[in-house]
Design an enzyme around this catalytic site. Structure first.
Site, PDB file in Angstrom:
ATOM      1  CG  ASP A  66     -13.301  -6.633   4.499  1.00 44.43           C
ATOM      2  OD1 ASP A  66     -12.923  -5.957   5.480  1.00 44.43           O
ATOM      3  OD2 ASP A  66     -13.897  -6.142   3.527  1.00 44.43           O
ATOM      4  CE1 TYR A 105      -3.172  -2.822   0.016  1.00 49.64           C
ATOM      5  CE2 TYR A 105      -4.161  -1.885   1.975  1.00 49.64           C
ATOM      6  CZ  TYR A 105      -4.174  -2.809   0.952  1.00 49.64           C
ATOM      7  OH  TYR A 105      -5.203  -3.716   0.877  1.00 49.64           O
ATOM      8  CG  ASP A 152      -7.532  -4.128   3.446  1.00 49.99           C
ATOM      9  OD1 ASP A 152      -8.596  -4.124   4.080  1.00 49.99           O
ATOM     10  OD2 ASP A 152      -7.296  -3.345   2.501  1.00 49.99           O
ATOM     11  CE  LYS A 161       1.202 -17.600  -2.219  1.00 52.12           C
ATOM     12  NZ  LYS A 161       0.505 -18.893  -2.089  1.00 52.12           N
ATOM     13  CG  ASP A 199      -2.048 -20.039  -0.162  1.00 51.10           C
ATOM     14  OD1 ASP A 199      -1.335 -19.877   0.846  1.00 51.10           O
ATOM     15  OD2 ASP A 199      -1.609 -20.574  -1.207  1.00 51.10           O
TER      16      ASP A 199
END
Ligand code: NAD
Length: 370
Positions: A251, A141, A247, A191, A223
């Protein structure tokens, strides 16, 4: 105590839910004998409309002088033109960077009486109580370059995922210390089978783990973590992860609690306020929800619980934070719901009706100090 709180209602349902959280903060001040000075400022789309920038200098300097900041949400279709040079979300990112808020804490604890609002089976949700610590001022970001250009007549877009060792270390220490105050368990998510920045992440967090031998530590690939959040959510205590992964995963995790509208967050760093506590920004994890903005039906629980986190983390008012959390628990247990978590066939409450019920419950259980 005396404290200065900056309010940044923002866009869409932001002002609707911040108004409810504010009324709870005012009740806390009144009933527990504190003096909170509130100052409202612009951020996001409404700031672009008023002064052509999503983070006016006046807003950032007020936040840097405050003891804590309560934020609603930013953004909406009005400012969504992909060619626009200024976007509401730049206000949020600028605020996080400007206040050096490197850690975002997102507690996930489904209320036992709202389990039916989640698409997951109730037995999977039993005992779920974890906190996601999302790194907030690094990663993709913020990495440069982030741009579009022409390559062989084709448009190419690129973003850059960068992590410095110190950025990983400081958020890892915060997360391990948090784990020590809870279930003594930390899962770091990355990851590292593909990304170099994730390999540094894993290497660094694994080293930091040696400082906390009492904390049960493991690593998960993002994942697999996305899957385990749904198959064994009760097995987590503290999840530590990078900006982008945090992020997305939070959610996903929000559906364990039935709605995005239920979840609060605390963004903290090393910057201390006048009480010697972290000068934090507290906000519900949801966005500006343009689909329901202006209808008076937003769920204010995430914003109210964010106010409780503000009292706890930035003002050190544990009893007052507990008082707000208890009132929310009692209200949900009594069956009062907005539309997003209403039971099938239930007539849902509007935001303002729920606010009145929460306020009267608060007054009933927290008599003013005389
Ligand atoms: P969103 O979180 O605004 O909404 C997703 C869905 O959840 C919508 O159906 C919405 O109605 C519902 N919802 C969210 N909060 C709710 C609440 N309190 N009560 C009831 N229902 C609620 O996400 P989105 O639709 O992807 O994004 C809308 C805008 O918000 C975009 O401009 C996005 O950039 C922005 N956004 C801002 C933030 C922030 O300010 N921190 C975070 C995420 C998205």
């Amino acid at each position: 105590m005396k404290a200065k709180i900056v309010l940044l209602p923002g866009d869409g349902i932001g002002p609707e839910v911040v108004a409810v959280a504010l009324s709870l903060l005012e009740l806390v001040a009144n009933n527990f004998g504190h003096q909170f000075t509130m100052e409202e400022h612009l951020i996001g789309g409404c700031a672009i409309d008023a002064v052509q920038t999503p983070l006016p200098k006046k807003t950032l300097s007020a936040c840097l002088e405050a003891d804590a900041v309560l934020l609603g949400a930013v953004g909406g279709p009005k400012w969504d033109d992909p060619r626009a040079k200024v976007r509401p979300e730049q206000g949020l990112l600028g605020l996080r960077k400007g206040m050096a808020l490197f850690a975002n804490l997102r507690p996930i604890q489904p209320h036992p009486d709202v389990l039916s609002a989640s698409p997951l089976k109730a037995e999977k949700l039993k005992g779920v109580d974890f906190v996601v610590v999302r790194e907030l001022t690094g990663g993709i970001y913020f990495g440069e370059p982030s741009k579009r250009h022409q390559v062989n007549g084709q448009t190419q877009a690129l973003d850059t995922m960068i992590y410095n060792q110190y950025e990983i270390e400081r958020v890892a220490h915060l997360a391990f210390k948090l784990a020590q105050t809870r279930g003594n368990k930390l899962t770091s998510v990355d990851k590292s089978n593909v990304l170099e920045s994730s390999r540094l992440w894993r290497e660094t967090v694994t080293k930091v783990a040696l400082v906390y031998p009492d904390v049960d530590f493991d690593n998960l690939l993002v994942d697999a973590a996305a899957m385990h959040l749904l198959t064994r959510p009760a097995s987590f205590d503290v999840i530590l992860t990078a900006n982008l992964f945090g992020d997305i995963l939070t959610d996903e995790a929000s559906i364990l609690t039935g709605s995005l509208g239920n979840l609060p967050s605390a963004s903290l760093g090393d910057n201390m306020n006048t009480s010697g506590k972290p000068r934090g920004v507290f906000e519900p994890i949801h966005g500006s929800a343009p689909d329901i903005a202006g209808k008076g039906i937003a769920n204010p629980v995430g914003a109210i619980l964010s106010a409780a986190l503000l009292l706890r983390h930035s003002l050190g008012l544990e009893e007052e934070a507990n008082a707000i959390e208890n009132v929310i628990n009692q209200t949900l247990a009594a069956g009062y719901r907005t539309a997003d978590i209403a039971k099938p066939g239930q007539d849902p409450l509007k935001t303002d009706a729920l606010r009145k019920i929460i306020e009267s419950q608060f007054i009933k259980t927290n008599a003013p100090i005389t």
